[in-house]
Design a protein around this motif. Sequence first.
Motif, PDB file in Angstrom:
ATOM      1  N   TRP A 296      -0.861   6.176  11.498  1.00  0.00           N
ATOM      2  CA  TRP A 296      -1.524   5.329  10.513  1.00  0.00           C
ATOM      3  C   TRP A 296      -1.852   3.963  11.118  1.00  0.00           C
ATOM      4  O   TRP A 296      -1.050   3.408  11.866  1.00  0.00           O
ATOM      5  N   ASN A 297      -3.017   3.443  10.783  1.00  0.00           N
ATOM      6  CA  ASN A 297      -3.390   2.093  11.178  1.00  0.00           C
ATOM      7  C   ASN A 297      -2.732   1.097  10.232  1.00  0.00           C
ATOM      8  O   ASN A 297      -2.879   1.203   9.021  1.00  0.00           O
TER       9      ASN A 297
ATOM     10  N   VAL B  79       9.782   7.542   9.317  1.00  0.00           N
ATOM     11  CA  VAL B  79       8.658   6.646   9.619  1.00  0.00           C
ATOM     12  C   VAL B  79       9.098   5.659  10.687  1.00  0.00           C
ATOM     13  O   VAL B  79      10.279   5.304  10.769  1.00  0.00           O
ATOM     14  N   SER B  80       8.141   5.210  11.502  1.00  0.00           N
ATOM     15  CA  SER B  80       8.488   4.278  12.572  1.00  0.00           C
ATOM     16  C   SER B  80       7.294   3.397  12.904  1.00  0.00           C
ATOM     17  O   SER B  80       6.169   3.886  13.043  1.00  0.00           O
ATOM     18  N   PHE B  81       7.538   2.091  13.004  1.00  0.00           N
ATOM     19  CA  PHE B  81       6.527   1.159  13.487  1.00  0.00           C
ATOM     20  C   PHE B  81       6.439   1.244  15.008  1.00  0.00           C
ATOM     21  O   PHE B  81       7.454   1.423  15.690  1.00  0.00           O
ATOM     22  N   SER B  82       5.231   1.075  15.545  1.00  0.00           N
ATOM     23  CA  SER B  82       5.089   0.882  16.981  1.00  0.00           C
ATOM     24  C   SER B  82       5.601  -0.512  17.333  1.00  0.00           C
ATOM     25  O   SER B  82       5.707  -1.386  16.463  1.00  0.00           O
ATOM     26  N   PHE B  83       5.894  -0.737  18.602  1.00  0.00           N
ATOM     27  CA  PHE B  83       6.496  -1.999  19.004  1.00  0.00           C
ATOM     28  C   PHE B  83       5.513  -3.163  18.961  1.00  0.00           C
ATOM     29  O   PHE B  83       5.922  -4.321  18.978  1.00  0.00           O
ATOM     30  N   ASP B  84       4.211  -2.876  18.912  1.00  0.00           N
ATOM     31  CA  ASP B  84       3.246  -3.956  18.734  1.00  0.00           C
ATOM     32  C   ASP B  84       2.892  -4.159  17.265  1.00  0.00           C
ATOM     33  O   ASP B  84       2.130  -5.063  16.926  1.00  0.00           O
ATOM     34  N   GLY B  85       3.442  -3.327  16.385  1.00  0.00           N
ATOM     35  CA  GLY B  85       3.234  -3.474  14.950  1.00  0.00           C
ATOM     36  C   GLY B  85       1.874  -3.023  14.461  1.00  0.00           C
ATOM     37  O   GLY B  85       1.554  -3.194  13.284  1.00  0.00           O
ATOM     38  N   LYS B  86       1.068  -2.398  15.319  1.00  0.00           N
ATOM     39  CA  LYS B  86      -0.298  -2.041  14.931  1.00  0.00           C
ATOM     40  C   LYS B  86      -0.404  -0.661  14.292  1.00  0.00           C
ATOM     41  O   LYS B  86      -1.364  -0.381  13.571  1.00  0.00           O
ATOM     42  N   THR B  87       0.552   0.195  14.553  1.00  0.00           N
ATOM     43  CA  THR B  87       0.490   1.554  14.028  1.00  0.00           C
ATOM     44  C   THR B  87       1.844   1.989  13.481  1.00  0.00           C
ATOM     45  O   THR B  87       2.893   1.438  13.822  1.00  0.00           O
ATOM     46  N   ILE B  88       1.787   2.984  12.609  1.00  0.00           N
ATOM     47  CA  ILE B  88       2.974   3.609  12.014  1.00  0.00           C
ATOM     48  C   ILE B  88       2.857   5.109  12.254  1.00  0.00           C
ATOM     49  O   ILE B  88       1.769   5.683  12.115  1.00  0.00           O
TER      50      ILE B  88
ATOM     51  N   LYS C 246       0.831  -1.190   0.000  1.00  0.00           N
ATOM     52  CA  LYS C 246       0.000   0.000   0.000  1.00  0.00           C
ATOM     53  C   LYS C 246       0.872   1.248   0.000  1.00  0.00           C
ATOM     54  O   LYS C 246       1.966   1.249   0.559  1.00  0.00           O
ATOM     55  N   ILE C 247       0.382   2.312  -0.646  1.00  0.00           N
ATOM     56  CA  ILE C 247       1.021   3.622  -0.578  1.00  0.00           C
ATOM     57  C   ILE C 247       0.152   4.517   0.288  1.00  0.00           C
ATOM     58  O   ILE C 247      -1.043   4.689   0.015  1.00  0.00           O
ATOM     59  N   LEU C 248       0.736   5.079   1.332  1.00  0.00           N
ATOM     60  CA  LEU C 248       0.010   5.948   2.250  1.00  0.00           C
ATOM     61  C   LEU C 248       0.309   7.389   1.889  1.00  0.00           C
ATOM     62  O   LEU C 248       1.486   7.791   1.865  1.00  0.00           O
TER      63      LEU C 248
ATOM     64  N   LYS D  46      -4.995   3.493   6.913  1.00  0.00           N
ATOM     65  CA  LYS D  46      -5.670   4.781   6.962  1.00  0.00           C
ATOM     66  C   LYS D  46      -5.025   5.678   8.017  1.00  0.00           C
ATOM     67  O   LYS D  46      -4.549   5.211   9.057  1.00  0.00           O
ATOM     68  N   CYS D  47      -5.034   6.984   7.749  1.00  0.00           N
ATOM     69  CA  CYS D  47      -4.532   7.954   8.720  1.00  0.00           C
ATOM     70  C   CYS D  47      -5.549   8.079   9.856  1.00  0.00           C
ATOM     71  O   CYS D  47      -6.731   8.346   9.605  1.00  0.00           O
ATOM     72  N   ILE D  48      -5.107   7.886  11.093  1.00  0.00           N
ATOM     73  CA  ILE D  48      -6.017   7.948  12.230  1.00  0.00           C
ATOM     74  C   ILE D  48      -5.709   9.114  13.161  1.00  0.00           C
ATOM     75  O   ILE D  48      -6.364   9.284  14.186  1.00  0.00           O
TER      76      ILE D  48
END
Length: 208
Positions: free
Chosen positions: A134-135, A113-122, A101-103, A140-142
């Motif tokens: 981002w979710n 850019v950085s992933f959260s440690f649970d991998g659920k958000t960027i 996907k392109i955000l 999607k941008c949250i």
Amino acid sequence: STSIDKTIRLWDTETGQCIRILDEDTDYISFAIFSPKGNMIASASSTIKLWSPKTGECLSVFERNSGVVTSVSFSPDENYIVSSSDMDIRLWNIEKKKCKKILRGHKDLVTDVSFSFDGKTIVSSSRDKTLRLWNMETCKCIGIFNGHTDWVNSVSFSPDGKTFVSTSADNTIRLWENISFQKIIENINDRFKESPLTDEERRKYYLE
């Protein structure tokens, strides 16, 4: 380490000696990062390459970026990488070697850019002076975070994912609360000028 000499070098932290040189790239290398488990290294130029730190072999090449790649982050499970280039953020499937996907949403160069440690958000930062959350599943941008008055240069999550920290050309470091999208420290520099942080504040803001 990366260099304008178009190489990536691995160093022994005890001896200070260079133990391996990765030099198959033909462009200036802007960025490199180890995967969470240490099994891979991702390097960024006009392409993204994955390397084996043990053998020095190039494992994968991810192309079709919109410009020079400014940053790369691995998901905690090492199944995905997220990258930034120009105003785009790209989510890549490592196994399939394809862009999932392109955000889009930032109005200027995406700097980090950085992933959260649970991998659920960027989380992403940009020269448009904002950060975006981002979710991972929906892409999607949250959340949009305003407050910096100049380019935002970098961003990183805290280990528990509840906060993230950003740096900016406005000479501030800012801590943000993930859940409520509120700024919790406006200017760490000013806070230190007032008085040192207490032990409780250090634990709260992960500054130890």
